[in-house]
Design a protein around this motif. Structure first.
Motif, mmCIF file in Angstrom:
data_model
loop_
_atom_site.group_PDB
_atom_site.id
_atom_site.type_symbol
_atom_site.label_atom_id
_atom_site.label_comp_id
_atom_site.label_asym_id
_atom_site.label_seq_id
_atom_site.Cartn_x
_atom_site.Cartn_y
_atom_site.Cartn_z
ATOM 1 N N ASP A 363 -12.370 -0.901 6.686
ATOM 2 C CA ASP A 363 -13.721 -0.386 6.431
ATOM 3 C C ASP A 363 -13.823 0.246 5.054
ATOM 4 O OD1 ASP A 363 -14.296 -1.209 8.986
ATOM 5 O OD2 ASP A 363 -14.006 0.782 9.883
ATOM 6 N N VAL A 364 -12.776 0.986 4.647
ATOM 7 C CA VAL A 364 -12.784 1.609 3.322
ATOM 8 C C VAL A 364 -12.828 0.545 2.236
ATOM 9 C CG1 VAL A 364 -11.444 3.047 1.734
ATOM 10 C CG2 VAL A 364 -11.579 3.666 4.139
ATOM 11 N N LEU A 365 -12.022 -0.512 2.386
ATOM 12 C CA LEU A 365 -12.011 -1.588 1.396
ATOM 13 C C LEU A 365 -13.360 -2.288 1.346
ATOM 14 C CD1 LEU A 365 -10.510 -3.388 -0.617
ATOM 15 C CD2 LEU A 365 -9.698 -4.753 1.329
ATOM 16 N N GLU A 366 -13.967 -2.490 2.488
ATOM 17 C CA GLU A 366 -15.287 -3.133 2.521
ATOM 18 C C GLU A 366 -16.315 -2.309 1.752
ATOM 19 O OE1 GLU A 366 -18.550 -4.686 5.851
ATOM 20 O OE2 GLU A 366 -16.588 -3.904 6.457
ATOM 21 N N GLN A 367 -16.283 -0.972 1.892
ATOM 22 C CA GLN A 367 -17.205 -0.112 1.156
ATOM 23 C C GLN A 367 -16.920 -0.163 -0.338
ATOM 24 O OE1 GLN A 367 -19.916 1.646 2.323
ATOM 25 N NE2 GLN A 367 -20.281 1.910 0.126
ATOM 26 N N ALA A 368 -15.622 -0.160 -0.713
ATOM 27 C CA ALA A 368 -15.273 -0.229 -2.130
ATOM 28 C C ALA A 368 -15.755 -1.529 -2.751
ATOM 29 C CB ALA A 368 -13.759 -0.077 -2.289
ATOM 30 N N LEU A 388 -5.646 -4.492 7.347
ATOM 31 C CA LEU A 388 -5.128 -3.208 6.896
ATOM 32 C C LEU A 388 -5.068 -2.213 8.048
ATOM 33 C CD1 LEU A 388 -6.984 -2.893 3.464
ATOM 34 C CD2 LEU A 388 -4.752 -3.915 3.960
ATOM 35 N N PRO A 389 -4.150 -1.221 7.992
ATOM 36 C CA PRO A 389 -3.960 -0.289 9.111
ATOM 37 C C PRO A 389 -4.981 0.847 9.087
ATOM 38 C CG PRO A 389 -2.399 0.216 7.387
ATOM 39 C CD PRO A 389 -3.152 -1.014 6.933
ATOM 40 N N VAL A 401 -9.962 5.073 -4.654
ATOM 41 C CA VAL A 401 -8.708 4.420 -5.041
ATOM 42 C C VAL A 401 -8.881 2.902 -5.047
ATOM 43 C CG1 VAL A 401 -6.312 4.012 -4.377
ATOM 44 C CG2 VAL A 401 -7.265 6.313 -4.245
ATOM 45 N N PHE A 402 -9.367 2.343 -3.933
ATOM 46 C CA PHE A 402 -9.555 0.889 -3.876
ATOM 47 C C PHE A 402 -10.558 0.427 -4.932
ATOM 48 C CE2 PHE A 402 -7.832 1.383 0.485
ATOM 49 C CZ PHE A 402 -6.888 0.385 0.458
ATOM 50 N N PHE A 433 0.937 -0.200 0.375
ATOM 51 C CA PHE A 433 -0.133 -1.106 -0.036
ATOM 52 C C PHE A 433 0.207 -1.691 -1.398
ATOM 53 C CE2 PHE A 433 -1.929 1.901 2.895
ATOM 54 C CZ PHE A 433 -2.880 1.205 3.622
ATOM 55 N N ALA A 434 -0.284 -2.902 -1.657
ATOM 56 C CA ALA A 434 -0.102 -3.558 -2.954
ATOM 57 C C ALA A 434 -1.414 -4.238 -3.338
ATOM 58 C CB ALA A 434 1.037 -4.556 -2.910
ATOM 59 N N VAL A 435 -1.874 -3.969 -4.579
ATOM 60 C CA VAL A 435 -3.096 -4.589 -5.113
ATOM 61 C C VAL A 435 -2.678 -5.421 -6.313
ATOM 62 C CG1 VAL A 435 -5.389 -4.187 -6.062
ATOM 63 C CG2 VAL A 435 -4.466 -2.632 -4.323
ATOM 64 N N SER A 436 -2.735 -6.764 -6.169
ATOM 65 C CA SER A 436 -2.281 -7.687 -7.205
ATOM 66 C C SER A 436 -3.478 -8.405 -7.813
ATOM 67 C CB SER A 436 -1.299 -8.714 -6.622
ATOM 68 O OG SER A 436 -0.240 -8.065 -5.944
#
Length: 511
Positions: A363-368, A388-389, A401-402, A433-436
């Motif tokens: 949900d956090v990533l979706e908002q970002a 994601l957990p 952050v995201f 977590f890893a953001v590539s």
């Protein structure tokens, strides 16, 4: 005892063991001697004199049988009456043979035995055998006078047998007395050994208690006094060398603790002073943040607004250089506003604390992504993510952050359309977590510099921004108990990794 307490513990134990060893050796020697004497006396009575008495009785019986057989034969001239005589001779020989083996060491009894044998032989040769031969020749009984002569011949044999019996009884009484004496001596020795052993054990116990256990107990009590917080209490040093050295070590430790406590008190005083200064500084920072968010923003907005009015009203009416100056002023005012807003956001991380809640990172990533959807669309970018957990966090901060990491991937893109990939894995008690991305990448030498506030690697004309985004990400992640870093092992693009703690429910379910 006072001198003994100064000995090392090793010497005390060695002396105690040596004392016990010497006592045991002496006890073994005395006990062995007493028991050996008792065994010898018992063997003399049981294995020599008593069997000798039995053989003496057997010898007497054999000689009496011989005399009875000869006398009966002399009176009746019946050959069958001689049987006791023949068997008596055989029994006599066996008894004498046994007595010769049993009587060595008893000279008087040996002499009496020889006398009995000699007189028995004299009786047989002087009376028995001639009488038997005479009756066998005449086949007639002998006169009563001859029988009486035979009894007189046999009388010395009886006296010799009586003397042998008396001698053996006397020897047995002496041996029995020796046996009683040996038994009494053995009992006394064993009782003495038991008493001496008990006294030695009691003495060693008292000595060890006085020289070892009591000093150790005293040291333990004083150590407990120190451990309860009375660090000024000196530890008395007494007892064996090892105990005294231990007491000295405890004293050194106590003195060091006192020094450290003194230094700690001074540090606490200084820390309290610095805490007061920090509280005052935080209050001033709060005031500055208020001023920055209100008083500084208003002049900046006014400058920007009037510069924009000048630009719209007098554009192309002034020379080209004046238009350029006005554009610079508008751009500077706008960047100043952005910088102040970013600074305010950075200062609020960890200072303005909201309640941590369980939130799905999906949900956090979706908002970002929604927040930067326009930039994603303009760059024709693609953002992909694994499931994601759920973590415990402040939702706005984690969203930042995201959002910052995705924005950086879009900003520092290469010739191809941006591709952002978000993955996660479990690493013990943390989610990693890893953001590539497939952007221009970052050199390894700048792996730490990029997380420092206001540190830029590119010209602001090429890549806009204040250089505060990654510093903000680090502060947010560390505030949540994790860490963030640049993965320098990738060969193309950039890969940022950060960790967040696993919530307790997930730890329990894994256990």
């Amino acid at each position: 005892m006072g001198e003994m307490t100064r000995w090392p513990l090793r010497r005390m134990i060695s002396v105690a063991l040596a004392t016990l060893a010497l006592f045991l050796l002496a006890a073994l020697m005395l006990g062995g001697y007493a028991l050996s004497r008792l065994a010898d006396a018992r063997a003399t009575v049981v294995e020599r004199i008593d069997p000798a008495l039995q053989q003496a009785l057997r010898l007497e019986s054999a000689l009496v049988d011989q005399e009875t057989g000869v006398r009966g034969y002399a009176l009746g001239a019946d050959q069958g009456v001689l049987t006791p005589y023949v068997s008596g001779v055989s029994s006599q020989q066996e008894a004498v043979s046994q007595l010769h083996q049993l009587l060595p060491g008893v000279p008087s009894a040996e002499a009496e035995l020889r006398r009995v044998v000699e007189r028995a032989d004299s009786w047989r040769s002087g009376y028995a055998q001639p009488t038997i031969a005479e009756i066998a020749r005449t086949n007639q009984p002998v006169a009563n006078q001859s029988v009486e002569e035979g009894e007189q011949y046999f009388a010395p044999v009886r006296r010799a047998l009586d003397a042998l019996q008396d001698n053996l009884n006397t020897a047995r009484e002496g041996a029995a007395g020796t046996l009683d004496s040996a038994a009494t001596t053995a009992n006394a020795v064993l009782i003495g050994i038991a008493i001496a052993f008990a006294l030695i054990i009691i003495g060693l116990a008292i000595g060890l208690r006085t020289a070892v256990i009591r000093p150790i107990s005293r040291l333990a009590e004083e150590v407990r006094t120190v451990s309860r917080g009375d660090f000024a209490h000196p530890v008395e040093q007494s007892g064996p060398r090892e105990v005294r050295e231990l007491g000295a070590d405890v004293n050194m430790m106590r003195e060091r603790i006192l020094q450290e406590l003194s230094a700690l008190k001074a540090a606490h005083t200084q820390l309290d002073q610095r805490s007061t200064d920090l509280e005052r500084s935080n209050a001033e920072l709060e005031q500055f943040a208020y001023i920055a968010s209100h008083d500084l923003q208003e002049p900046l907005r006014k400058v920007a607004s009037f510069c924009q009015l000048l630009e719209r009203r007098y554009k192309r009416q002034l020379d080209e250089r004046a238009d350029q100056y006005i554009a610079f002023a508008v751009d500077g005012a706008k960047r100043m506003q952005i910088l102040i807003n970013d600074l305010l956001a950075f200062s609020r991380v960890g200072r303005v604390v909201r309640e941590h809640v369980k939130v799905s990172c999906d949900d956090v990533l979706e908002q970002a992504i929604a927040n930067v959807s326009y930039a994603i669309e303009q760059a024709e970018a693609a953002v992909e993510a694994d499931p994601l957990p759920t973590v415990s966090a402040e939702v706005p901060l984690l969203t930042t952050v995201f959002q910052n990491l995705i924005s950086n991937a879009l900003k520092f893109r290469g010739e191809e359309s941006p591709r952002v990939r978000i993955t996660v894995r479990r690493a013990g008690d943390f989610w990693e977590f890893a953001v590539s991305d497939n952007g221009i990448g970052i050199d390894e030498e700048f792996a730490e510099r990029i997380f420092v506030i206001f540190q830029r690697l590119h010209n602001k004309a090429d890549y806009p921004g204040t250089g505060i985004g990654l510093a903000m990400c680090r502060k947010i992640i560390e505030f949540h108990g994790g860490r963030i870093w640049l993965d320098t092992t990738v060969e193309s693009g950039s890969r940022f990794c950060f960790t967040l703690p696993v919530i307790e429910e997930d730890k329990d379910s894994d256990g």
